[in-house]
Design a protein around this motif. Structure first.
Motif, PDB file in Angstrom:
ATOM      1  N   THR A 206       0.841  -1.192   0.000  1.00  0.00           N
ATOM      2  CA  THR A 206       0.000   0.000   0.000  1.00  0.00           C
ATOM      3  C   THR A 206       0.876   1.242   0.000  1.00  0.00           C
ATOM      4  OG1 THR A 206      -1.756  -1.143   1.224  1.00  0.00           O
ATOM      5  CG2 THR A 206      -1.806   1.268   1.220  1.00  0.00           C
ATOM      6  N   THR A 207       0.659   2.120  -0.962  1.00  0.00           N
ATOM      7  CA  THR A 207       1.402   3.383  -1.028  1.00  0.00           C
ATOM      8  C   THR A 207       0.476   4.536  -0.669  1.00  0.00           C
ATOM      9  OG1 THR A 207       0.888   3.684  -3.382  1.00  0.00           O
ATOM     10  CG2 THR A 207       2.889   2.466  -2.845  1.00  0.00           C
ATOM     11  N   ARG A 209       0.895   7.655  -1.561  1.00  0.00           N
ATOM     12  CA  ARG A 209       0.901   8.725  -2.552  1.00  0.00           C
ATOM     13  C   ARG A 209       1.135   8.145  -3.941  1.00  0.00           C
ATOM     14  NH1 ARG A 209       6.162  11.910  -0.545  1.00  0.00           N
ATOM     15  NH2 ARG A 209       5.167  11.461   1.438  1.00  0.00           N
ATOM     16  N   ILE A 211       3.022   7.436  -7.350  1.00  0.00           N
ATOM     17  CA  ILE A 211       4.432   7.294  -7.724  1.00  0.00           C
ATOM     18  C   ILE A 211       4.517   7.359  -9.237  1.00  0.00           C
ATOM     19  CG2 ILE A 211       6.444   5.768  -7.721  1.00  0.00           C
ATOM     20  CD1 ILE A 211       5.377   4.573  -5.112  1.00  0.00           C
ATOM     21  N   ALA A 222      -1.890   6.116  -5.649  1.00  0.00           N
ATOM     22  CA  ALA A 222      -1.947   5.843  -4.209  1.00  0.00           C
ATOM     23  C   ALA A 222      -2.975   4.754  -3.945  1.00  0.00           C
ATOM     24  CB  ALA A 222      -2.313   7.117  -3.454  1.00  0.00           C
ATOM     25  N   LEU A 235       9.849  -0.593  -7.170  1.00  0.00           N
ATOM     26  CA  LEU A 235       9.398   0.150  -5.992  1.00  0.00           C
ATOM     27  C   LEU A 235      10.551   0.324  -5.002  1.00  0.00           C
ATOM     28  CD1 LEU A 235       6.924   1.375  -4.460  1.00  0.00           C
ATOM     29  CD2 LEU A 235       6.700  -0.843  -3.339  1.00  0.00           C
ATOM     30  N   ILE A 242       9.018  10.361  -5.950  1.00  0.00           N
ATOM     31  CA  ILE A 242       8.400  10.598  -4.639  1.00  0.00           C
ATOM     32  C   ILE A 242       9.179  11.669  -3.883  1.00  0.00           C
ATOM     33  CG2 ILE A 242       7.398   8.303  -4.349  1.00  0.00           C
ATOM     34  CD1 ILE A 242       9.886   7.585  -2.712  1.00  0.00           C
ATOM     35  N   LEU A 253       9.680   3.549   1.303  1.00  0.00           N
ATOM     36  CA  LEU A 253       9.070   2.527   0.448  1.00  0.00           C
ATOM     37  C   LEU A 253       9.717   1.164   0.680  1.00  0.00           C
ATOM     38  CD1 LEU A 253       8.707   4.458  -2.938  1.00  0.00           C
ATOM     39  CD2 LEU A 253       6.905   3.914  -1.290  1.00  0.00           C
ATOM     40  N   THR A 256       8.364  -0.349   3.867  1.00  0.00           N
ATOM     41  CA  THR A 256       7.009  -0.856   3.636  1.00  0.00           C
ATOM     42  C   THR A 256       7.057  -2.188   2.901  1.00  0.00           C
ATOM     43  OG1 THR A 256       6.079   1.384   3.554  1.00  0.00           O
ATOM     44  CG2 THR A 256       4.809  -0.365   2.494  1.00  0.00           C
TER      45      THR A 256
END
Length: 347
Positions: A206-207, A209, A211, A222, A235, A242, A253, A256
């Protein structure tokens, strides 16, 4: 009397069972021999995949002291003490697969990702500390495999340690920076990481924002995405799409992604799926370089089993505190005393 039966001397019918049982026995024996052979080949193949570096011999005794943990009464046969690992993501492996993913050959190797992983005593909690590759550090003199040593460097970028002296210099530089003894070293290359994600069936990330990075060929809105190996690697490497384009945004990132991978490994049910287990093990070992303390399948399996109670939700991810370097607005330096206090907490 059927054609599969005959009479004994008393005229009783006797089935030809001994022959049938013998055939079954031979079949089972053959299957067992084949199974052992396949298992033996699998072990040999996975064990042979692993590349190792003898870091302990290269660095000798000029290192921080090891942490000493007293085992509890009735301790598990598996290790339970605290552990510090330096985990690097690099483009160090040569070959077509890495070149297609943007990697170089071993002569131009770089470490794109550096994480100090501290596993607490009991091995149910862990802290992952990312070190920005753009951090300016004092790079100590490092021994070279060909003999001699590198010269010390002041105000050098952190990731140049790997470039000039490989894993040995990376470990020595981290130990000099942190004062923490690295018990083990793990390095994963570009293609190995992508293959691991694919062997797991992809990973959900899950991002927070959008990219949009043409250089890493990654474009995501997002939200939550299911990524294959190539996009997961993109990623992990993206930085221009970003934040301010610095390494600090990319680190968030990466952290995450690491937690998502740990959760995927935990939920994959590998022990109930031998084929998938082999695919994951093959992907992991094929792209792996370790110190000689982890350079066999048995040692890696022992480490893995010792972490069976480490829940992904108990893994804390942080970044070494840094501030903009006075000498260069595109570089950072350790923010003291906060950085020193973080390393002291791990010691």
């Amino acid at each position: 009397m059927t054609r599969h039966e005959e009479q004994d001397d008393a005229g009783r019918r006797v089935g030809r069972r001994p022959g049938a049982l013998k055939a079954v026995g031979l079949t089972l024996a053959g299957a067992l021999v084949l199974g052992v052979a396949v298992a033996g080949w699998t072990y040999w193949h996975l064990d042979r995949n692993i590349t190792s570096v003898d870091i302990n011999s290269a660095l000798g005794d000029d290192r921080p002291a090891r942490a000493v943990t007293t085992p509890s009464a009735g301790a598990s046969p598996l290790p339970t003490g605290s552990l510090n690992l330096l985990v690097l993501g690099s483009d160090s492996r040569s070959g077509k697969a890495n070149q297609e993913l943007g990697g170089g050959d071993s002569g131009g190797a770089r470490s794109d990702t550096a994480m100090v992983v501290h596993i607490d005593a009991g091995r149910t909690r862990a802290t992952v500390v990312s070190i920005p590759r753009d951090t300016l550090v004092t790079r100590p003199s490092c021994p070279l495999p060909s003999g001699g040593s590198t010269a010390p460097a002041y105000g050098a970028m952190f990731n140049t340690a790997y470039e000039v002296g490989g894993p040995v210099c990376a470990v020595k530089t981290v130990e000099s920076l942190t004062g923490v003894r690295m018990d083990h070293y793990l390095e994963v290359d570009f293609s190995g990481f992508a293959e691991l994600v694919d062997a797991l069936g992809g990973v959900d990330v899950t991002t927070g924002r959008d990219i949009d990075d043409d250089k890493s060929h990654l474009h995501l809105k997002a939200g939550t995405h299911h990524l294959d190996g190539t996009r997961a690697l993109a990623l992990a490497r993206t930085r221009h799409g970003i934040g301010d384009g610095s390494d600090l945004g990319r680190i968030g990132l990466q952290q995450t992604l690491v937690k998502a991978l740990l959760r995927q490994l935990s939920d994959a049910g590998l022990l109930n799926d031998p084929v998938k287990l082999y695919e994951v093990a093959d992907a992991v070992t094929a792209g792996l370089t370790t110190d000689t303390g982890l350079d066999s399948l048995n040692e890696l399996m022992s480490l893995g089993r010792s972490l069976k109670d480490l829940d992904p939700d108990r893994v804390r991810t942080v970044t070494m505190p840094v501030v903009t370097a006075p000498s260069d607005p595109n570089r950072v330096v350790a923010d003291e005393p906060a950085a020193g206090e973080l390393w002291a907490s791990l010691r």
